[in-house]
Design an enzyme around this catalytic site. Structure first.
Site, PDB file in Angstrom:
ATOM      1  N   GLU A  63      19.673 -17.569 111.601  1.00  0.00           N
ATOM      2  CA  GLU A  63      19.759 -19.002 111.360  1.00  0.00           C
ATOM      3  C   GLU A  63      20.197 -19.399 109.942  1.00  0.00           C
ATOM      4  O   GLU A  63      20.975 -20.352 109.781  1.00  0.00           O
ATOM      5  CB  GLU A  63      18.423 -19.661 111.723  1.00  0.00           C
ATOM      6  CG  GLU A  63      18.516 -20.324 113.071  1.00  0.00           C
ATOM      7  CD  GLU A  63      17.333 -20.127 113.991  1.00  0.00           C
ATOM      8  OE1 GLU A  63      16.625 -19.124 113.867  1.00  0.00           O
ATOM      9  OE2 GLU A  63      17.148 -20.996 114.860  1.00  0.00           O
ATOM     10  N   LYS A 116      14.001  -9.199 107.685  1.00  0.00           N
ATOM     11  CA  LYS A 116      13.703 -10.599 108.000  1.00  0.00           C
ATOM     12  C   LYS A 116      14.725 -11.100 109.011  1.00  0.00           C
ATOM     13  O   LYS A 116      15.768 -10.470 109.201  1.00  0.00           O
ATOM     14  CB  LYS A 116      13.821 -11.457 106.730  1.00  0.00           C
ATOM     15  CG  LYS A 116      12.862 -11.054 105.633  1.00  0.00           C
ATOM     16  CD  LYS A 116      13.119 -11.848 104.353  1.00  0.00           C
ATOM     17  CE  LYS A 116      12.082 -11.431 103.297  1.00  0.00           C
ATOM     18  NZ  LYS A 116      12.332 -12.083 101.996  1.00  0.00           N
ATOM     19  N   GLY A 166      23.265  -8.730 119.043  1.00  0.00           N
ATOM     20  CA  GLY A 166      23.316  -7.307 118.726  1.00  0.00           C
ATOM     21  C   GLY A 166      21.953  -6.700 118.498  1.00  0.00           C
ATOM     22  O   GLY A 166      21.840  -5.560 118.036  1.00  0.00           O
ATOM     23  N   SER A 196      15.354 -16.894 114.852  1.00  0.00           N
ATOM     24  CA  SER A 196      15.570 -15.716 114.008  1.00  0.00           C
ATOM     25  C   SER A 196      14.371 -14.783 114.041  1.00  0.00           C
ATOM     26  O   SER A 196      13.916 -14.288 113.013  1.00  0.00           O
ATOM     27  CB  SER A 196      15.883 -16.124 112.553  1.00  0.00           C
ATOM     28  OG  SER A 196      17.055 -16.889 112.509  1.00  0.00           O
TER      29      SER A 196
END
Lengths: 753, 753
Positions: free
Chosen positions: A713, A709, A483, A522
């Site tokens: 993960e 952030k 997304g 991430s």
């Protein structure tokens, strides 16, 4: 926290309508005229010399165009040490299911029939499946040391500084890397301890569980160039590997990144070089879609691990020493992130005395790949049980014991790199009320665990253009697997000053896209989000410069209101954004086109931490676990789109439940997989996932866009450990092997009794 | 002239290999699964009210999915005044061949059959074909004045400053625009003249002669967005028109610019809105490929013109007055560039007394479009014969007479804008030796003429990225119709400092491409070339910055040698370009990705001039012309790739021969085309094109890349006039009507005798 109007709101994913209506086109849906279908012949031995391949029966099947073997594709010399580069086996097979030959035919049926008729003769070699056995000096050797490769995939997800490299040349051949982190004196630390916990944990190899199989279509051109449509999380990486493997310049390969129907780290590069080679060979489009069983046989699952942990602590709650011995089972190619497990064993908690050693070991199993937080669920399953056991043995509340010891920003990690700003303490505090108010019914228990991910970084760029109707187009090189394109639209809209439905986000192909790294680690929102913000700022600056000239005003006196740039507070002196764009893109125009480019090369990492509470009921007679609930608190820095962030956390926890209770690839002693189907390999389905309560914690990152952030993960990391601790709470028994099946739990209960 | 190593060399077009092997994919080659085929039902009257449309028979054909009429697609209100926006006729048809209905079917055969079965009932209205007749007060009215549109397409090619707008509201309805340029006193000028030439010239409507018919494929998505694959010279323009017409945001339309199999101005936007509307209506891909006859009936040919010129000159060679009356036949929609003809009539030569008036007039013929140098061949055919005749009447050598009078930089154009730097005098001087050494055999003659094009400008951008193997990728929004991508590769390679085979040039689609205007107006190399040069310079700067940091040197002390950046003269201190790129595109990297963006908004125009000599033999008995040779000198500023530039000149001259001797759309009094096939409409083939000797003149542009000017349009402009002057030289007869067919020449000879 920056004041925002759009950031922080939950809006639906911009790609949802097509997906829910089943109208998204995936790679397997593409069949240009003249496409040939490829099917694989795979190894029926886990370690054997190939003494002959007879393709005559396969070639006789009507519609078969070619049957290709490793000798046709691979140059002489050492066999490649990376899964995608090792297109077909050449001299020997090293795992059951390894591609040995590929049939190319006019139809799927012909290809399928012929692939089964390729006759391969083998001379069996010794097979080694258990990584501990593979470390023995007399173990069968899978590849000579001289062929060792690089940690390609793991490096995509985490790089470490420091650490002592152990000389692997003095270790048996199958041990291909070793790293040691040490600090202080662990023997002294254990001597000071009031309690010492010592446990050995195992975790199996696990499949990423994506629903879409790997699919690649390669279309050649007469110049020997390739356009490759493929489900990849990283188009530029796929291009590099494909071009290198086939001896092409990067400019000769165009990767068109298609929708990824689930990746989780498992869709990086796999079939692209092989299918590209076949397309060049035949001069026609070639498509290969793996079967479900092939996904289990020859893709890149997560590595299994054997982790021995010894942890000492004092009554005052101080952890005095941690010793860890970690073996990661890398399968036949390098790439298992043992080092991540070491950083986790020695990093979550302050500890003066550490001795951590990790080994990456080859076995006759498929080469491993990345899977959501590679190495972290394994390491966390071990350390978070050891800490829990120590706390309980000392009479400490497990949550308070963790709060007593957790690392804070500035504390050293095992590699002596200080932890950066992070919200580890905050996520524990966020679940404290919940923890304190827990009430267990009969046979019920609660467990808590933490998990953290260092946060990936990679340079990237993005551009923002303005159209003559005032809409924006954002062009990216990153693949949207979670997304992220929706979030990028929000960032561009917020930064530029238009409604989000005026923004289109495009993932371009390798020919046109600004660079972005693989969607993994991430890092996409954290890094590409910065580039998009910078690009939107730059586009806005350019629009203001033109408006200033047209309105005869200073740029700093302008504002955007309702799609127009106007002199602040003077609506009469305004010009529509679309008209500004038109002035910059018209015959005879004097203004350069509005074209905002933004880049990011952020070097500060923003670790993401999750604290989870699991609530279970265990049937003591059968060992069957019923999950009653999970609470998941996560520091996301800033939830740019809370619904998407919560979706990530739900998904991560669900996969963590898979690790905990269901999943694991099983091999017999000959290396044959025993559960390579979705009938036999148990993924958690909806009934196995309990209500998940998400608590978003926002400790803003000073570097990330609007404080964000990485979020993808962390949520998978602590789940198995939290469930294990809950089982221990309910039963008094520690289960140290994943998955924690009913028989294993029953056995642990019996042993505890 | 800048010293260069690659610029100025002839290298083959990078797209040649695919094209010569027939492996380039054009729009018509695309048929995604589920594609519906569209076929048109077209008007069989040139002006008539539609009283009924019966689609029942068409709908009954098996495979027909829908039959769509104008009432289904067009909103109420005035009918659109632009060809592409007027998708289908609604209340009345205004030209023979106008699309009235469209059938969409599962197969081409079904669509074709059904389209012929759509029954349209008409109530005939008066038809007007000759633009002079259309200007009469009692002429049939094609569209009320209130519906006048903009000069959309002509503005793509030339914008003018100055000029006096005549109030068209006082003129008959079919006269939709009028412009007048005047200076001094023409009556006084003619009074001072020793000779006055007065002639009336006509030129017909001419087809652009592209081989690939218009083809458009529109693929809808469930959100109502469109991806349109189409042969267009201007993707962003096509997007704007399509989005506007269909009421979509620009972000909802993606134009994928396919290879253009010949455009010459005729492939801008035509079918895109219609096919897009059909795709949205059916939810399936829809493809429409015009038949050859439809190309003649309903595409956008070049306008015919009626040009009356009166020119006075003195024995000393001074041109004393030019009077011009120009009618351009615009067909049914605005867009005929009469103003260009005016600028040419009064601009090539210095003249103190001018009176030029031009009208744009509607007739019941297809709306006109752009064709290589719109308006210029028409105006040049007139003025260059008048000048020639005056020179001969005064006993002046036609070349020296021209040199005596040609405008120089700084001289005013008819609109009082001074001519910028240009090479008009230089191209005449370049053919002087040739002219002086001409030797005519029996019935042979030589003619000379000049032609010029002001040179288009438009803002644009480009980007240059560097790959990890050291190759470059250039991303553009401009469509390559003349080999421009090859030239862009050379510009990037020369500027950055790598071999040209290390550069890939990509024309991206509207979602990803930096903006560039339509490929027309001879502006792509001149403007996009500047953007590419700036982008390559910026990429080089970024690479040097990283190299400087890595090599601990100052950027100004670095140089590129053999794919490496090294400290000048110190090969040991070097780093490969690919490694620099890798450092900027790697996990954990600290350098931003190399991503050079360049823009251009040049406002200086660089006119391109051509001087041509035609050598003919005319059979006095039949009027048949044999072309014996053409010499074409052209100021190209700097020939970046001489082979490509010469190819442009060859092509332009060949098309000029078509104007001169062969081409012309013929309509009967009812507006029915009499030659709408390639059997009847005569394009020049190889036997009709004589040896062409090209002389490249290089008067560098101070603004263009490496001194380059646009080269595409000038060579077509003077050819017809040069041939006419050669015919006059051979026969003593002036032919004033294009095409100069044998019967017309015979008639002129008879009249002269």
């Amino acid at each position: 926290m920056t004041a925002t109007t759009l950031i922080g709101k939950s809006i639906p994913r911009i790609d949802s309508p097509q997906k829910v209506r089943g109208q998204t086109r995936y790679t397997a849906d593409l069949t240009p005229p003249g496409t040939l279908i490829a099917r694989l012949t795979t190894a029926t031995q886990a370690h054997a010399r190939i003494t002959g391949i007879d393709t005559s029966a396969a070639r006789a099947v009507p519609g078969v165009v070619d049957v290709v073997t490793g000798a046709d594709l691979l140059p002489d010399g050492p066999e490649p040490s990376e899964r995608a580069r090792a297109m077909l086996a050449r001299d020997k097979v090293i795992y059951y299911g390894q591609p040995v030959a590929v049939v190319i035919a006019e139809s799927e049926a012909a290809a399928e029939e012929a692939a089964a008729l390729v006759q391969v003769d083998y001379e069996p070699l010794g097979v080694v499946i258990d990584p501990r056995a593979a470390m023995q000096p007399d173990a069968p050797v899978i590849r000579p040391k001289a062929q060792e490769g690089e940690w390609a995939e793991a490096q995509m997800h985490a790089t470490v500084q420091g650490g002592e490299e152990v000389d692997v040349n003095r270790l048996p051949d199958n041990v291909i890397s070793a790293v040691r982190f040490s600090r202080g004196d662990v023997e002294q630390g254990f001597a000071e301890a009031d309690v010492v916990v010592e446990r050995s944990f195992t975790t199996p190899s696990v499949h990423q569980g994506y629903i879409e199989p790997h699919a690649t279509l390669a279309v050649p051109d007469p110049l020997g160039n390739l356009t490759i449509y493929t489900a990849t999380q990283g188009q530029f990486y796929a291009r590099t590997v494909t071009a290198d493997t086939l001896g092409l310049a990067q400019n000769q390969v165009t990767i068109v990144p298609m929708e990824v129907g689930g990746g989780f780290g498992g869709k990086t590069v796999l079939l692209e070089p092989l299918v590209g080679a076949l397309a060049l060979r035949t001069g026609r489009p070639v498509k290969l879609v793996l079967s479900r069983m092939e996904e289990f046989l020859l893709a890149t699952p997560a590595p299994g691990a054997v982790i021995d942990v010894k942890l000492g602590a004092k009554k005052d709650g101080t952890i005095t020493a941690i010793q860890g011995h970690v073996i990661f089972d890398s399968g036949v190619y390098p790439g298992a992130p043992a080092v991540v497990a070491l950083l986790i064993l020695g990093g979550y908690y302050r500890c003066a005395n550490l001795d951590l050693i990790g080994y990456e070991v080859l076995t006759n199993k498929p080469g491993v790949g990345a899977y959501r937080a590679p190495g972290a669920p394994q390491g966390t399953f071990a350390i978070e049980q050891a800490v829990d056991e120590a706390a309980r043995a000392l009479g400490w509340d497990p949550l308070e014991f963790r709060l007593r010891n957790v690392s804070a920003p500035g504390d050293p990690q095992p590699n002596d790199v200080p932890w950066p700003e992070m919200g580890l303490r905050e996520v524990l505090e966020a679940v404290r009320d919940h923890w304190q108010q827990r009430t267990a019914g009969p046979n019920e228990g609660f467990g808590i665990a933490i998990g953290g991910w260092p946060g990936g970084i990679e340079p990237c760029a993005a551009n923002v253009r303005v159209n003559t109707d005032g809409s924006l187009t954002v062009s990216l090189g990153s693949v949207d697997i979670t997304g992220t394109n929706t979030t990028m639209a929000m960032i561009a809209a917020e930064t530029f000053g238009v409604p989000v439905d005026r923004v289109k986000v495009v993932t371009d192909n390798t020919d046109g896209a600004p660079y972005a790294g693989m969607s993994g680690g991430s890092k996409i929102t954290y890094t590409v989000g910065l580039a998009v913000r910078a690009a939107a700022e730059e586009a806005r600056r350019q629009v203001f410069a033109i408006a200033a000239a047209e309105l005869e005003a200073a740029p700093e006196d302008l504002e955007i209101v309702d799609g127009k740039v106007q002199v602040k507070g003077v609506p009469d002196r305004s010009i529509a954004i679309g008209e500004i764009a038109r002035l910059s893109m018209t015959f005879g125009g004097k203004y350069e086109p509005v074209y905002g480019v933004g880049k990011s090369a952020v070097t500060a990492r923003a670790p993401g931490f999750s604290a989870q509470i699991a609530h279970v009921r265990v049937d003591p007679a059968t060992g069957e676990v019923t999950l009653l609930g999970i609470v998941a608190a996560q520091d996301v820095g800033r939830a740019l789109n809370p619904a998407l962030v919560e979706g990530q956390i739900h998904g991560g926890v669900a996969q963590g439940i898979g690790w905990a209770l269901h999943e694991g690839l099983i091999y017999d002693d000959n290396g044959q997989p025993l559960n390579p189907t979705l009938m036999d390999y148990s993924l958690p389905a909806a009934p196995q996932v309990p209500p998940i309560e998400v608590k978003l914690v926002e400790v803003p990152s000073s570097a990330g866009p609007f404080g964000a952030k990485g979020v993808g993960e962390p949520p998978v990391i602590p789940t198995a450990a939290a469930i294990a601790n809950a089982i221990a709470d309910a039963t008094g028994a520690r289960v140290t092997d994943l998955p924690m099946t009913a028989p294993r739990i029953r056995a642990a209960i019996a042993k505890a009794e």
